[in-house]
Motif scaffolding. Structure first.
Motif, PDB file in Angstrom:
ATOM      1  N   LEU A  75     -35.965   5.212 -13.544  1.00  0.00           N
ATOM      2  CA  LEU A  75     -34.541   5.478 -13.704  1.00  0.00           C
ATOM      3  C   LEU A  75     -33.835   5.459 -12.343  1.00  0.00           C
ATOM      4  CD1 LEU A  75     -34.429   8.434 -16.284  1.00  0.00           C
ATOM      5  CD2 LEU A  75     -33.805   6.049 -16.690  1.00  0.00           C
ATOM      6  N   THR A  76     -32.629   4.975 -12.359  1.00  0.00           N
ATOM      7  CA  THR A  76     -31.817   5.054 -11.139  1.00  0.00           C
ATOM      8  C   THR A  76     -31.336   6.485 -10.945  1.00  0.00           C
ATOM      9  OG1 THR A  76     -29.756   4.575 -12.304  1.00  0.00           O
ATOM     10  CG2 THR A  76     -31.047   2.693 -11.525  1.00  0.00           C
ATOM     11  N   TYR A  77     -30.895   6.789  -9.739  1.00  0.00           N
ATOM     12  CA  TYR A  77     -30.396   8.132  -9.473  1.00  0.00           C
ATOM     13  C   TYR A  77     -29.213   8.473 -10.367  1.00  0.00           C
ATOM     14  CZ  TYR A  77     -33.277   8.618  -5.312  1.00  0.00           C
ATOM     15  OH  TYR A  77     -34.338   8.733  -4.463  1.00  0.00           O
ATOM     16  N   ILE A  78     -28.390   7.468 -10.633  1.00  0.00           N
ATOM     17  CA  ILE A  78     -27.207   7.706 -11.471  1.00  0.00           C
ATOM     18  C   ILE A  78     -27.617   8.060 -12.895  1.00  0.00           C
ATOM     19  CG2 ILE A  78     -25.151   6.642 -12.473  1.00  0.00           C
ATOM     20  CD1 ILE A  78     -24.934   4.947  -9.937  1.00  0.00           C
ATOM     21  N   ASP A  79     -28.595   7.279 -13.454  1.00  0.00           N
ATOM     22  CA  ASP A  79     -29.065   7.553 -14.822  1.00  0.00           C
ATOM     23  C   ASP A  79     -29.799   8.899 -14.901  1.00  0.00           C
ATOM     24  OD1 ASP A  79     -28.025   5.184 -15.729  1.00  0.00           O
ATOM     25  OD2 ASP A  79     -29.888   4.059 -15.422  1.00  0.00           O
ATOM     26  N   LEU A  80     -30.575   9.214 -13.858  1.00  0.00           N
ATOM     27  CA  LEU A  80     -31.299  10.494 -13.838  1.00  0.00           C
ATOM     28  C   LEU A  80     -30.315  11.669 -13.808  1.00  0.00           C
ATOM     29  CD1 LEU A  80     -33.957  12.040 -13.652  1.00  0.00           C
ATOM     30  CD2 LEU A  80     -33.870  11.739 -11.166  1.00  0.00           C
ATOM     31  N   GLU A  81     -29.310  11.574 -12.986  1.00  0.00           N
ATOM     32  CA  GLU A  81     -28.314  12.642 -12.894  1.00  0.00           C
ATOM     33  C   GLU A  81     -27.576  12.816 -14.219  1.00  0.00           C
ATOM     34  OE1 GLU A  81     -24.530  13.951 -10.040  1.00  0.00           O
ATOM     35  OE2 GLU A  81     -25.222  11.860 -10.100  1.00  0.00           O
ATOM     36  N   LYS A  82     -27.268  11.715 -14.878  1.00  0.00           N
ATOM     37  CA  LYS A  82     -26.567  11.763 -16.162  1.00  0.00           C
ATOM     38  C   LYS A  82     -27.425  12.443 -17.227  1.00  0.00           C
ATOM     39  CE  LYS A  82     -24.229   8.773 -19.511  1.00  0.00           C
ATOM     40  NZ  LYS A  82     -23.876   7.376 -19.840  1.00  0.00           N
ATOM     41  N   PHE A  83     -28.727  12.102 -17.273  1.00  0.00           N
ATOM     42  CA  PHE A  83     -29.636  12.702 -18.268  1.00  0.00           C
ATOM     43  C   PHE A  83     -29.734  14.207 -18.060  1.00  0.00           C
ATOM     44  CE2 PHE A  83     -33.651  14.254 -19.858  1.00  0.00           C
ATOM     45  CZ  PHE A  83     -33.822  13.597 -21.063  1.00  0.00           C
TER      46      PHE A  83
END
Length: 286
Positions: free
Chosen positions: A205-213
């Motif tokens: 996962l990208t940092y953006i997707d990880l933060e969103k999850f």
């Protein structure tokens, strides 16, 4: 007339049979139900003796006179008692003249249950087995056993498994209350581990997707939530795999960050070199 004589003859014979049977019962060395204080001596020195009260009976296997009411076997209205005051007391159950099970008065007088054979000593019950340690002989129906073995083989320590969910009963065989303290602990071989994280086709996962999850769910991807743990608990092996997967993902993130840091350093060095050259050019024009 003949019929009456035959009837009288039959009655007399029956009376004689009853009298003989009564004499045999009273004088037999196997009469442990006599209500008198008569002591009957058997062959080989063994003795069957009635008690000194009407309700207790004793079986002795000693020569000589016995005093008091101590015997090897006592039958009373409260049950049957085996044993004497001897220090070397041993009760042996035999099958085909071979000892199959022994109850021994062991060290410090502790009762010892012993299977003298070299094979298994089996304890079999049609239902669950429960083991209690109490200062009193009887237990209540609500008492929790120290060790409990269910009919299907699950073992509970400090629990009778009544509060364990059926899903967990189907997955596990040992249930321990309060916890386990051990010098070492091992998990048997398993074919699933978290090394798949390092395969080239793994999608990190990208940092953006990880933060969103995390902002939506409140926990890491692939890790059970606090509510799930509260309701279902977790497998130690499965959780180890999940935690290792997160460590390996963090390792990949760290490697990626380090690559970016190195690239930024190189870019910064180039900019610094360009800046130095520009200053030199400006100074030469002056």
């Amino acid at each position: 007339m003949k019929a009456n004589q035959l009837l009288k003859s039959t009655i007399i014979k029956m009376q004689l049979v009853c009298i003989c049977a009564t004499i045999i019962m009273i004088t037999s060395p196997y009469n442990i139900f006599a209500q008198s204080k008569t002591k009957v001596q058997k062959a080989s020195g063994s003795r069957i003796e009635d008690s000194y009260t009407a309700n207790d009976y004793y079986l002795y296997n000693k020569s000589g006179e016995m005093t008091g009411q101590k015997g090897s076997l006592r039958a009373s209205s409260t049950g049957i008692t085996l044993g004497t005051d001897a220090d070397n007391l041993k009760i042996t159950l035999k099958v085909n003249q071979t000892p199959a099970f022994e109850v021994i008065r062991g060290v410090n007088g502790d009762p010892t249950f012993f299977g003298p054979g070299t094979g298994w000593t089996r304890y079999i019950g049609a239902g669950p087995l429960a083991f209690f340690t109490r200062n009193r002989g009887m237990v209540n129906a609500s008492d929790i056993p120290q060790v409990f073995v269910a009919s299907e083989g699950q073992v509970g320590i400090g629990t009778n498994l009544s509060a364990v969910k059926s899903d967990n009963l189907n997955k596990y065989n040992l249930f321990v209350m309060k916890g386990v303290l051990s010098e070492d602990y091992a998990i048997g071989p398993k074919d699933n581990w978290a090394d798949y994280i390092f395969k080239k086709d793994y999608s990190l996962l990208t940092y953006i997707d990880l933060e969103k999850f995390i902002s939506i769910n409140g926990h890491l991807p692939g890790i059970p939530s606090a509510q799930e743990i509260k309701s279902n608990g977790y497998s130690l092996h499965d959780m180890n795999v999940k935690l290792l997967s997160k460590i390996e993902e963090l390792t990949l993130y760290s490697i990626e960050q380090q690559k970016e840091i190195i690239a930024l350093k190189k870019s910064l060095e180039k900019h610094q070199l360009l800046e130095i050259r520009l200053r030199k050019l400006e100074n030469s024009k002056k």
